[in-house]
Scaffold this motif. Sequence first.
Motif, short mmCIF file in Angstrom:
data_model
loop_
_atom_site.label_atom_id
_atom_site.label_comp_id
_atom_site.label_asym_id
_atom_site.label_seq_id
_atom_site.Cartn_x
_atom_site.Cartn_y
_atom_site.Cartn_z
N ARG A 173 11.24 2.61 17.39
CA ARG A 173 11.48 3.06 18.77
C ARG A 173 10.17 3.20 19.55
O ARG A 173 10.15 2.98 20.76
CB ARG A 173 12.25 4.39 18.77
CG ARG A 173 13.64 4.27 18.17
CD ARG A 173 14.34 5.60 18.07
NE ARG A 173 13.65 6.46 17.09
CZ ARG A 173 14.07 7.67 16.75
NH1 ARG A 173 15.16 8.18 17.30
NH2 ARG A 173 13.40 8.39 15.87
N LYS A 198 17.84 1.71 26.70
CA LYS A 198 17.57 1.94 25.28
C LYS A 198 16.22 2.66 25.08
O LYS A 198 16.13 3.63 24.33
CB LYS A 198 17.59 0.61 24.52
CG LYS A 198 17.36 0.73 23.05
CD LYS A 198 18.56 1.28 22.33
CE LYS A 198 18.37 1.20 20.83
NZ LYS A 198 18.78 2.41 20.15
N ARG A 231 16.52 6.27 26.34
CA ARG A 231 17.26 7.08 25.36
C ARG A 231 16.40 7.35 24.11
O ARG A 231 16.38 8.46 23.60
CB ARG A 231 18.55 6.38 24.94
CG ARG A 231 19.38 7.20 23.93
CD ARG A 231 20.65 6.52 23.51
NE ARG A 231 21.44 6.03 24.60
CZ ARG A 231 22.30 6.76 25.32
NH1 ARG A 231 22.45 8.03 25.05
NH2 ARG A 231 22.98 6.22 26.29
N ASP A 232 15.68 6.32 23.65
CA ASP A 232 14.80 6.50 22.49
C ASP A 232 13.75 7.58 22.77
O ASP A 232 13.44 8.40 21.89
CB ASP A 232 14.08 5.19 22.15
CG ASP A 232 14.99 4.16 21.51
OD1 ASP A 232 16.08 4.52 21.04
OD2 ASP A 232 14.59 2.98 21.48
#
Length: 147
Positions: free
Chosen positions: A10, A42, A45-46
């Motif tokens: 991530r 993504k 959110r990571d």
Amino acid sequence: MASQDDRDPRIARISSAIRVIPDFPKKGILFQDITTLLLDIKAFRDTIDLFVERYRGKDISVVAGVEARGFIFGPPIALAIGAKFVPMRKPNKLPGEVISEEYSLEYGTDIMEMHVGAVQPGERALVIDDLIATGGTLCAAIKLLGT
């Protein structure tokens, strides 16, 4: 020290989502623009997930977000770890009674404010800000939280 292969994947996704702009806002600065991170669902959110994983279960009751990027990342982190969110703002931006702390910048001073009573004695706080240059903003936030 962990090798690149041992790192959480991530981190690479987050890093690649941050646009680097040379010489902004002035010559010699490599500006890390997180607006492109916010466009990548993504990676955004990571980013939140990594903070939550790190701070969940640490008995944090307050997430203090420093204006303005702390307002983007702070509230979702606060909600996920079960803490309240406290905004820390520039002067005259918060309604009601505030406490203030003056701090040094690279070239001058500024003031940060927080609502009176937003933090109670004994509460454990996490400060969210986007960068540390001189450390003045962080020091002011810590002083306000301890007031």
